[in-house]
Design a protein around this motif. Structure first.
Motif, PDB file in Angstrom:
ATOM      1  N   GLN A   1      17.298  14.548   3.032  1.00  0.00           N
ATOM      2  CA  GLN A   1      18.480  14.603   3.889  1.00  0.00           C
ATOM      3  C   GLN A   1      19.275  15.873   3.614  1.00  0.00           C
ATOM      4  O   GLN A   1      19.745  16.542   4.549  1.00  0.00           O
ATOM      5  N   ARG A   2      19.400  16.214   2.361  1.00  0.00           N
ATOM      6  CA  ARG A   2      20.163  17.411   1.985  1.00  0.00           C
ATOM      7  C   ARG A   2      19.453  18.679   2.457  1.00  0.00           C
ATOM      8  O   ARG A   2      20.096  19.620   2.941  1.00  0.00           O
ATOM      9  N   ALA A   3      18.144  18.716   2.289  1.00  0.00           N
ATOM     10  CA  ALA A   3      17.390  19.897   2.722  1.00  0.00           C
ATOM     11  C   ALA A   3      17.518  20.082   4.229  1.00  0.00           C
ATOM     12  O   ALA A   3      17.701  21.196   4.724  1.00  0.00           O
ATOM     13  N   GLU A   4      17.423  18.974   4.957  1.00  0.00           N
ATOM     14  CA  GLU A   4      17.538  19.026   6.419  1.00  0.00           C
ATOM     15  C   GLU A   4      18.937  19.471   6.833  1.00  0.00           C
ATOM     16  O   GLU A   4      19.104  20.331   7.712  1.00  0.00           O
ATOM     17  N   ALA A   5      19.956  18.896   6.214  1.00  0.00           N
ATOM     18  CA  ALA A   5      21.343  19.219   6.565  1.00  0.00           C
ATOM     19  C   ALA A   5      21.682  20.667   6.262  1.00  0.00           C
ATOM     20  O   ALA A   5      22.499  21.284   6.950  1.00  0.00           O
ATOM     21  N   ALA A   6      21.051  21.231   5.233  1.00  0.00           N
ATOM     22  CA  ALA A   6      21.313  22.613   4.849  1.00  0.00           C
ATOM     23  C   ALA A   6      20.445  23.605   5.614  1.00  0.00           C
ATOM     24  O   ALA A   6      20.556  24.820   5.400  1.00  0.00           O
ATOM     25  N   GLY A   7      19.588  23.106   6.507  1.00  0.00           N
ATOM     26  CA  GLY A   7      18.691  23.989   7.238  1.00  0.00           C
ATOM     27  C   GLY A   7      17.644  24.620   6.347  1.00  0.00           C
ATOM     28  O   GLY A   7      17.161  25.728   6.608  1.00  0.00           O
ATOM     29  N   MET A   8      17.250  23.906   5.294  1.00  0.00           N
ATOM     30  CA  MET A   8      16.304  24.448   4.322  1.00  0.00           C
ATOM     31  C   MET A   8      15.020  23.627   4.233  1.00  0.00           C
ATOM     32  O   MET A   8      14.250  23.788   3.284  1.00  0.00           O
ATOM     33  N   ALA A   9      14.793  22.756   5.208  1.00  0.00           N
ATOM     34  CA  ALA A   9      13.616  21.887   5.143  1.00  0.00           C
ATOM     35  C   ALA A   9      12.311  22.676   5.151  1.00  0.00           C
ATOM     36  O   ALA A   9      11.277  22.181   4.682  1.00  0.00           O
ATOM     37  N   ASP A  10      12.345  23.907   5.673  1.00  0.00           N
ATOM     38  CA  ASP A  10      11.136  24.730   5.680  1.00  0.00           C
ATOM     39  C   ASP A  10      10.875  25.376   4.334  1.00  0.00           C
ATOM     40  O   ASP A  10       9.784  25.877   4.072  1.00  0.00           O
ATOM     41  N   ARG A  11      11.877  25.360   3.449  1.00  0.00           N
ATOM     42  CA  ARG A  11      11.737  25.988   2.125  1.00  0.00           C
ATOM     43  C   ARG A  11      11.766  24.989   0.979  1.00  0.00           C
ATOM     44  O   ARG A  11      11.348  25.310  -0.132  1.00  0.00           O
ATOM     45  N   ALA A  12      12.283  23.794   1.225  1.00  0.00           N
ATOM     46  CA  ALA A  12      12.384  22.787   0.168  1.00  0.00           C
ATOM     47  C   ALA A  12      12.032  21.420   0.740  1.00  0.00           C
ATOM     48  O   ALA A  12      12.701  20.926   1.649  1.00  0.00           O
ATOM     49  N   SER A  13      10.974  20.822   0.221  1.00  0.00           N
ATOM     50  CA  SER A  13      10.555  19.486   0.665  1.00  0.00           C
ATOM     51  C   SER A  13      10.350  18.605  -0.559  1.00  0.00           C
ATOM     52  O   SER A  13       9.953  19.086  -1.636  1.00  0.00           O
ATOM     53  N   PHE A  14      10.604  17.327  -0.389  1.00  0.00           N
ATOM     54  CA  PHE A  14      10.575  16.403  -1.513  1.00  0.00           C
ATOM     55  C   PHE A  14       9.703  15.207  -1.173  1.00  0.00           C
ATOM     56  O   PHE A  14       9.742  14.694  -0.054  1.00  0.00           O
ATOM     57  N   HIS A  15       8.925  14.761  -2.169  1.00  0.00           N
ATOM     58  CA  HIS A  15       7.907  13.748  -1.925  1.00  0.00           C
ATOM     59  C   HIS A  15       7.989  12.641  -2.974  1.00  0.00           C
ATOM     60  O   HIS A  15       8.306  12.885  -4.143  1.00  0.00           O
ATOM     61  N   LEU A  16       7.689  11.419  -2.552  1.00  0.00           N
ATOM     62  CA  LEU A  16       7.640  10.272  -3.443  1.00  0.00           C
ATOM     63  C   LEU A  16       6.235  10.234  -4.045  1.00  0.00           C
ATOM     64  O   LEU A  16       5.303   9.709  -3.440  1.00  0.00           O
ATOM     65  N   ARG A  17       6.106  10.825  -5.237  1.00  0.00           N
ATOM     66  CA  ARG A  17       4.761  11.037  -5.769  1.00  0.00           C
ATOM     67  C   ARG A  17       4.791  11.119  -7.303  1.00  0.00           C
ATOM     68  O   ARG A  17       5.676  11.732  -7.887  1.00  0.00           O
ATOM     69  N   ASP A  18       3.822  10.519  -7.934  1.00  0.00           N
ATOM     70  CA  ASP A  18       3.644  10.627  -9.382  1.00  0.00           C
ATOM     71  C   ASP A  18       3.017  11.984  -9.695  1.00  0.00           C
ATOM     72  O   ASP A  18       2.147  12.460  -8.962  1.00  0.00           O
ATOM     73  N   TYR A  19       3.467  12.611 -10.787  1.00  0.00           N
ATOM     74  CA  TYR A  19       2.935  13.934 -11.140  1.00  0.00           C
ATOM     75  C   TYR A  19       1.422  13.907 -11.337  1.00  0.00           C
ATOM     76  O   TYR A  19       0.734  14.918 -11.142  1.00  0.00           O
ATOM     77  N   ARG A  20       0.880  12.747 -11.684  1.00  0.00           N
ATOM     78  CA  ARG A  20      -0.561  12.635 -11.896  1.00  0.00           C
ATOM     79  C   ARG A  20      -1.351  12.684 -10.595  1.00  0.00           C
ATOM     80  O   ARG A  20      -2.577  12.825 -10.607  1.00  0.00           O
ATOM     81  N   HIS A  21      -0.631  12.564  -9.475  1.00  0.00           N
ATOM     82  CA  HIS A  21      -1.293  12.582  -8.164  1.00  0.00           C
ATOM     83  C   HIS A  21      -1.110  13.914  -7.431  1.00  0.00           C
ATOM     84  O   HIS A  21      -1.637  14.069  -6.327  1.00  0.00           O
ATOM     85  N   GLU A  22      -0.372  14.836  -8.014  1.00  0.00           N
ATOM     86  CA  GLU A  22      -0.165  16.145  -7.381  1.00  0.00           C
ATOM     87  C   GLU A  22      -1.422  16.992  -7.554  1.00  0.00           C
ATOM     88  O   GLU A  22      -2.013  17.028  -8.644  1.00  0.00           O
TER      89      GLU A  22
END
Length: 413
Positions: free
Chosen positions: A212-233
């Motif tokens: 929500q913050r990335a979208e509101a700041a117009g930065m969704a193209d530069r910062a994205s966030f995912h619900l993910r365990d580091y072992r699955h990256e």
């Protein structure tokens, strides 16, 4: 009182008077100050304190069964922490401590799935709570107080820039933030050096707010966030940063964690790991903290971290120890919490408020006593991936204005 023997051996600082449930007073004096008097209202607490003082004292304060009649909660905890540290030279008490450490070690196992449930216990609390005591960027980790007059806002901004300096980012770099919180660090990195940031978290609430913050700041193209365990990256990154995540990895998983960091880094990559650590010796997290605040957490010594790093074929290129920075951070949080305590009561009950009072005060005392600290470890896959001197850190910080948090981060919805 059954615990008299224990307190006789434990108390190494201060003047502590305990009034038990029958009204009888016991005084344990090692020094003239701090002077504290507590009243125990539950007879059953006597045995519980003897059996497991860390857990029993915190629970009693939460439940109103331990009342501070003279002095402050902070002074009472200072007496307790200093005395427990001194107890390691006492043979019998050391045996009890080692037994509790052995039992606690069975809860360090933190597999995929279980890790998410433990994160949710704390980080998926009502977001309004965190707004009442954190800075406006909701940085929930140690700030960096470069000057005594720094506000919490400025100190947290300094922390983010300090990490950015150590990452040595270049425009076009891809950055992975493991344990990305509410997105504040990732967004700061994305706007500071023209990089793209991928954040991963196990908290559903943090994941939602970050995007929500990335979208509101117009930065969704530069910062994205995912619900993910580091072992699955699985992607490759130029830079990897992790703040306040290692404490939740679990000691049996350190080798896996650092091997994943190595695998995720490109050949010329650099990583920075920021974590709470122990100054003294390996041991379990305070039993009360593990049960009520951070289940499954473990705070390592440097010796416990360096071996799995070496086994992961990573170079340790820099280590910095932040000593009382977290104590000052917690003091600022605690003042904010007390100032907004009536608003907290509108969200949660009185027992919750007392639990968080105890949590913030106990952690602050832990950092002031020399038991806890924060370390930042810089890692690379190539020995020459970073400059030969640390001058670049100061140069980077000097080139970036440290001011109050930008307006785009002032309110988290």
């Amino acid at each position: 009182m059954l615990a008299t023997w224990l307190f006789d051996r434990l108390i190494k600082l201060g003047d502590l008077t305990i009034i038990d449930a029958t009204g009888r007073s016991y005084r344990f004096q090692a020094t003239e100050s701090p002077k504290v008097t507590i009243r125990i209202t539950d007879p059953g607490l006597h045995w519980k304190v003897f059996r497991n003082p860390q857990l029993a004292v915190g629970e009693a304060y939460m439940d109103g069964k331990l009342v501070i009649e003279e002095g402050t909660l902070e002074e009472f905890l200072a007496i307790g922490v200093s005395s427990l540290r001194a107890s390691h030279s006492d043979g019998m008490l050391e045996v009890l401590t080692r037994l509790r450490s052995l039992l606690a070690s069975f809860s360090d196992f933190n597999p995929v799935g279980y890790a998410k449930r433990q994160v949710a216990h704390h980080y998926d609390l009502d977001g309004r709570l965190f707004d009442l005591f954190l800075d406006s960027d909701r940085q929930y980790s140690c700030a960096y107080f470069a000057k005594p007059e720094d506000s919490l806002e400025v100190a947290q901004r300094r922390k983010k820039l300090h990490l950015a300096a150590k990452l040595l980012m270049q425009p076009g770099h891809a950055v992975l933030d493991i344990g990305s919180g509410w997105g504040g660090l990732g967004l700061t990195l994305a706007e500071t050096d023209g990089v793209t940031v991928t954040g991963i978290t196990l908290s559903e609430e943090q994941h939602k707010v970050s995007n929500q913050r990335a979208e509101a700041a117009g930065m969704a193209d530069r910062a994205s966030f995912h619900l993910r365990d580091y072992r699955h990256e699985r992607a490759k990154y130029d830079r990897v940063v992790s703040v306040g995540m290692l404490e939740h990895v679990g000691k049996p998983h350190y080798r896996t964690f650092f091997r994943r960091v190595a695998d995720l880094l490109k050949d010329n990559g650099v990583a920075v790991i920021h974590s709470v650590g122990r100054f003294d010796h390996p041991g379990p997290v305070n039993a009360w903290i593990r049960k009520y605040i951070f289940p499954g957490s473990y705070v390592p010594t440097l010796s416990e971290v360096t071996k799995p790093i070496e086994q992961s074929n990573l170079f340790i290129t820099d280590i910095e120890i932040l000593r009382v920075h977290y104590a000052e951070t917690l003091l600022a949080w605690r003042k904010n919490f007390y100032r907004n305590i009536d608003k907290v009561r509108e969200i949660y009950d009185e027992r919750f408020c007392r639990m968080w009072e105890f949590y913030l005060a106990a952690c602050e005392i832990g950092f002031r006593s020399g038991e806890l600290m924060v370390f930042q470890i810089q890692l690379s896959k190539q020995m020459d991936a970073v400059p030969l001197t640390r001058d670049y850190i100061a140069e980077f910080e000097a080139a970036h204005t440290v001011a109050e948090t930008p307006k785009r981060l002032h309110r988290i919805s």
